[in-house]
Structures are given as C-alpha cells and as structure tokens.
Design a protein around this motif. Structure first.
Motif, PDB file in Angstrom:
ATOM      1  N   ASP A  87      -4.127  12.623 -10.302  1.00 63.23           N
ATOM      2  CA  ASP A  87      -3.272  12.134  -9.188  1.00 63.23           C
ATOM      3  C   ASP A  87      -2.303  13.011  -8.729  1.00 63.23           C
ATOM      4  O   ASP A  87      -1.536  13.310  -9.707  1.00 63.23           O
ATOM      5  CB  ASP A  87      -2.765  10.602  -9.561  1.00 63.23           C
ATOM      6  N   CYS A 114      -2.685   8.938  -1.470  1.00 60.28           N
ATOM      7  CA  CYS A 114      -3.542   8.228  -2.578  1.00 60.28           C
ATOM      8  C   CYS A 114      -4.337   7.237  -2.140  1.00 60.28           C
ATOM      9  O   CYS A 114      -5.533   7.216  -2.277  1.00 60.28           O
ATOM     10  CB  CYS A 114      -2.529   7.535  -3.595  1.00 60.28           C
ATOM     11  N   ASP A 125      -7.066  13.161  -6.350  1.00 63.90           N
ATOM     12  CA  ASP A 125      -6.991  12.226  -5.039  1.00 63.90           C
ATOM     13  C   ASP A 125      -6.627  12.846  -3.942  1.00 63.90           C
ATOM     14  O   ASP A 125      -6.560  12.254  -2.551  1.00 63.90           O
ATOM     15  CB  ASP A 125      -6.392  10.975  -5.657  1.00 63.90           C
ATOM     16  N   ASN A 126      -5.549  13.781  -4.031  1.00 67.75           N
ATOM     17  CA  ASN A 126      -4.766  14.452  -2.754  1.00 67.75           C
ATOM     18  C   ASN A 126      -4.264  15.667  -3.472  1.00 67.75           C
ATOM     19  O   ASN A 126      -4.196  16.087  -4.487  1.00 67.75           O
ATOM     20  CB  ASN A 126      -3.902  13.658  -2.025  1.00 67.75           C
ATOM     21  N   HIS A 175       1.044  12.323 -11.343  1.00 62.41           N
ATOM     22  CA  HIS A 175       1.920  11.816 -10.155  1.00 62.41           C
ATOM     23  C   HIS A 175       3.395  11.217 -10.873  1.00 62.41           C
ATOM     24  O   HIS A 175       3.475  11.132 -12.045  1.00 62.41           O
ATOM     25  CB  HIS A 175       1.263  10.376  -9.997  1.00 62.41           C
ATOM     26  N   LYS A 215      -5.445   3.420 -12.510  1.00 57.10           N
ATOM     27  CA  LYS A 215      -4.863   3.013 -11.245  1.00 57.10           C
ATOM     28  C   LYS A 215      -5.823   2.389 -10.234  1.00 57.10           C
ATOM     29  O   LYS A 215      -6.819   3.137 -10.181  1.00 57.10           O
ATOM     30  CB  LYS A 215      -4.094   4.378 -10.484  1.00 57.10           C
TER      31      LYS A 215
HETATM   32 CA    CA Z   1      -2.304  10.879  -5.388  1.00 60.08          CA
END
Ligand code: CA
Length: 466
Positions: free
Chosen positions: A37, A77, A280-281, A222, A136
């Motif tokens: 993340d 996200c 995720d990014n 994150h 998550k």
């Molecule tokens: Ca993210």
C-alpha cells in the motif's frame, strides 16, 4: 457381504474418494496476491534502491517476471482495488474515487464496490477455491459490501483504508478500529504487518489440500508511519526520521513476503502457486517519504509516479525465470489471468479491460497486452497509446510525453505533436463522456491537492545511502 468386507470396501471407497479429490484439487493452481500500500517504485533493491535491501520481494522477480511498465488503474487506494478485483476499469461502473463520508449527498448505501459487479474471489469460490482476505479491504463497510459477501470465505482485517500498526480498540474508530474476523477471535495486534504475515501462513497451512486464493492485503508502508524499535535500528544511519520509519516498514513488509513464500515452500505448494506482488498506487512522497524514481509525480496524480508501480509475479515451471517484461501491463490483467489459470473461461460478456497475461509471458503470442490504457480520477484524465502518454487537467494545456525517450515525463511535447495531441484528446474525451457519473465524489483532500502535485518537483534519482 459380511461386516468386515463391508468395512474394508467402504474404507477403500473413502480412501479412493479422498485421493481422487486431492488429485483433482492439486491440478488447480493456487493464487497468492500480495498487495503493498503506497509503496514507492524506487524503494526496493530490485528497482535499484541504495537504502534498503528487499531480498524476499526481489526473489519473486528473480525467480519470475518483473514488469518494468506495470500500471494500476487508479492513483489512489480504493478505486485501484475496485479495478484489481473486477478486471474492469472501475470508472466504467462509477468507482472513480476513494470512499469518503465528508461529501454532501453521500449515500452510504452506494459507498462500496457495486453489488452487481462480480469479484475475482466470487468467481474462484464458485469454482472450488478457498478464498481469503487478510488485511485491508477499503471497498465499502456496509453489510452488502463486506468481503464475506463479496466472495471471500475468510476475512481477517479491517474494512476502511488504513490502520494503526500497534493498536486496535474494541470500539475504536478509523485507524484504531477493531480487527474483524469471521473465522476466529482476532488476537491482540503485535505489529500489524507481522500479524498479517501470521494469518497468511495460517491460511496457507489450513488450505494446503485444496486450491486457494489468498489476498494478502498489507497496509505497509501506508501512513501512519510506525515501525518497531528493532527495525528502526537497522536504518539508524538514515537521518530523516520519516524516511527511516518508512524504510523500516518496507523492511518488515519484505520479511513477511518471505514468510508467505516460505510457507508455500514448506507445504510443497511452490510449483503449483502463482504469487503476484504489486503496490496499489505510487508512493505519496509528501506523506510517507517514499520515492518513485525515475518517475515523476506521486500517489494521487496520473504522472507515472502515481500509477506505475512495483509489479512482479512468480510461478515456478510456468513463467520464465528472472525475466523483465517491458510491454505495458495493468493490475486489471490480474482478474482475467487468475480466472483463466483456474480453468474458468473468460468471454466478451465479462466486460474485462484486462487480459490474461500468461500467453504474453510464455511467448504464445507476438502481440502485446495493451495498445491503449486510460485513467480518470477527479480532475485528471490520462491515456497511453503506444509510446505516447497524454494527461489532461483543468488549468493548463494538455501534457504529452514520449515515454520511449522521456521516462521521467520532463518534456511536454504536445505543441510539437499537435496531430497526436488532438487524436489522444479526442479518444480520451470520447471515452470520458461515455462513462457513467461517479457513484460518489472524492473527498476534499485528493481533489484539492492535485494541481499542486502536478507542479511539484520530484526527486528523479535514487536517494543516496544516507
Ligand atoms: Ca494505497
């Protein structure tokens, strides 16, 4: 038939059924999807970091395929996950934005992955897979959006976008919310990344005799930036405290990726399991001190630093070993790839924007997976066609980059290439207006900061050792 014969016969029949069952199952490959993340592209040793060694993540690339142009379908996200788990560009079903409850007109009944969209977990589960989500979710917290109602047999984690690494509270809110599980009473958190690793290992051991899909959804690295003292010591030479903490978090993520791979090895599952790792990014440089070198930009915007992510997969004996695949691929490709490898036919009517990657990775075709990829996020839209990339935002002329020469998107060549610019604007505009309105608006943060994030200067080289 006397009683003894009967027992022997029944016993043999039982043995035969069991054996037949496990043989059938063993033919279907397992799938382990490991999602980081907000990990910066540069912050793995396989991508050239001087500051951190990530041997376990690197090994997935070393023993499999690393994608040098691997994209996610959103720069933030929640929509990225919506695309990942459906194989469709999420804006096609209005999932442009992060879930946010601070926006007027927000209807919580629609704040999640639309119930008429089918997840990869649902399809795999219908086809005999044990499915588990550890970590998550971030695709809706109402009952209808809960992971166990979206194809996951097992869930251990939390429904929103992040979590404190050291603490959860029974009645806590937000990042201090309780850890939820439908298969056990969740243990007290020690350090969340390790706890997720524990649950992943446990899932693998409990399901080793049947085909499984494990979605290991880490929140590292994150925010909140929280690491153990032990891991912080390893990076004591890094002066900047934020960066030091971030690196310690990535290190702990790497250790737990290693534990998952080891659990597969120890249970003899490595040759029959596809392992995928991606973020995720892109890294939010301003928030967690990540670095996306050599790419410009960061999480939240459509420059490469927001959407081009560390991305690799390993499947012993099926995928080539140690190869770097250079054509553009997308996180949207994972759903069709997983379904096809599980023997589930995919058709036009699935409406996938992704493609099954295996034929491309195993040289069964000369074609490339994608000629064109498109993005939309609040005020930004972008398109890649071949080497050209165009990004459109409200306060300036369009930006056009030639990615084959300008990987760091430093030279806007739109005016020198007006024909291309016009063509790409047309194609992007036609797509944009064909899409439904977003189901919910983005909260004030990412919408508000984007123009500044496009203007900001980013470090385009790897940070030095200290
Ligand atoms: Ca993210």
């Amino acid at each position: 038939m006397d009683a003894v014969k009967m027992i022997v016969t029944l016993g043999l029949l039982f043995w035969f059924c069991q054996t037949a069952h496990s043989q059938t199952s063993s033919q279907k490959p397992n799938i382990v999807l490991i999602l980081a993340d907000d990990l910066g592209y540069a912050d793995l040793s396989v991508n050239g970091s001087f500051q951190i060694q990530t041997p376990h993540i690197d090994a997935l690339a070393g023993e499999g395929v690393r994608f040098s142009q691997g994209y996610v379908s959103s720069a933030v996200c929640s929509p990225s996950r919506a695309g990942l788990l459906t194989g469709k560009n999420q804006v096609k079903f209005g999932y442009d934005n992060n879930l946010s409850e601070n926006v007027p007109g927000f209807d919580p009944e629609y704040a999640g992955l639309p119930v008429n969209e089918v997840t990869v977990a649902e399809r795999l589960k219908e086809n005999g897979y044990a499915t588990g989500l550890i970590g998550k979710w971030h695709l809706g917290s109402k009952e209808q959006f809960h992971p166990i109602n979206r194809g996951f047999d097992e869930f251990w984690g939390y429904l929103n976008g992040g979590h404190n690494y050291f603490r959860s509270e029974e009645n806590g809110k937000g990042y201090l919310g309780p850890i939820l599980s439908n298969y056990k009473k969740p243990q007290e958190i020690t350090y969340l990344t390790d706890d997720k690793g524990d649950e992943c290992v446990d899932f693998i051991e409990r399901h080793k005799d049947e085909p499984f899909f494990l979605f290991a959804s880490f929140n590292a690295p994150h925010t909140p930036l929280q690491a153990t003292e032990e891991d912080l010591k390893l990076f004591s030479h890094i002066e900047d405290k934020k960066r030091r903490t971030y690196l310690a978090m990535v290190h702990r993520l790497d250790i737990n990726v290693g534990r998952i791979v080891e659990a597969l090895d120890e249970n003899g599952l490595s040759d029959n399991t596809l392992i995928v790792f991606l973020s995720d990014n892109g890294g939010p440089v301003d928030q967690n001190s990540s670095n996306n070198a050599p790419f410009n930009g960061q999480k939240g915007i459509l420059l490469e630093g927001g959407i081009r992510v560390p991305f690799m997969m390993k499947w012993n004996g099926v995928l080539p070993k140690g190869e770097v695949y250079e054509n553009a691929v997308s996180s949207l490709d994972l759903t069709p790839t997983f379904l096809q490898m599980a023997g589930i036919n995919i058709t036009e009517s699935d409406g996938f924007d992704g493609v099954d990657l295996l034929p491309f990775l195993t040289n069964q075709t000369e074609e490339i997976p994608h000629e064109t990829l498109k993005w939309r996020f609040t005020i930004s839209a972008g398109i890649i066609k071949g080497n050209w990339k165009l990004v459109r935002i409200p306060d300036r002329l369009p930006m056009l980059f030639d990615l084959s020469r300008d990987i760091s998107e430093q030279n806007n060549v739109s005016l020198e290439n007006l024909t291309i610019t016009n063509q790409l604007l047309k194609e992007l505009g036609a797509w944009d207006i064909s899409l439904p309105n977003p189901l919910f608006q983005e909260g004030p943060y990412w919408r508000g900061v984007q123009l500044d994030l496009y203007d900001k200067e980013y470090q385009l080289t790897q940070p030095e050792l200290d």
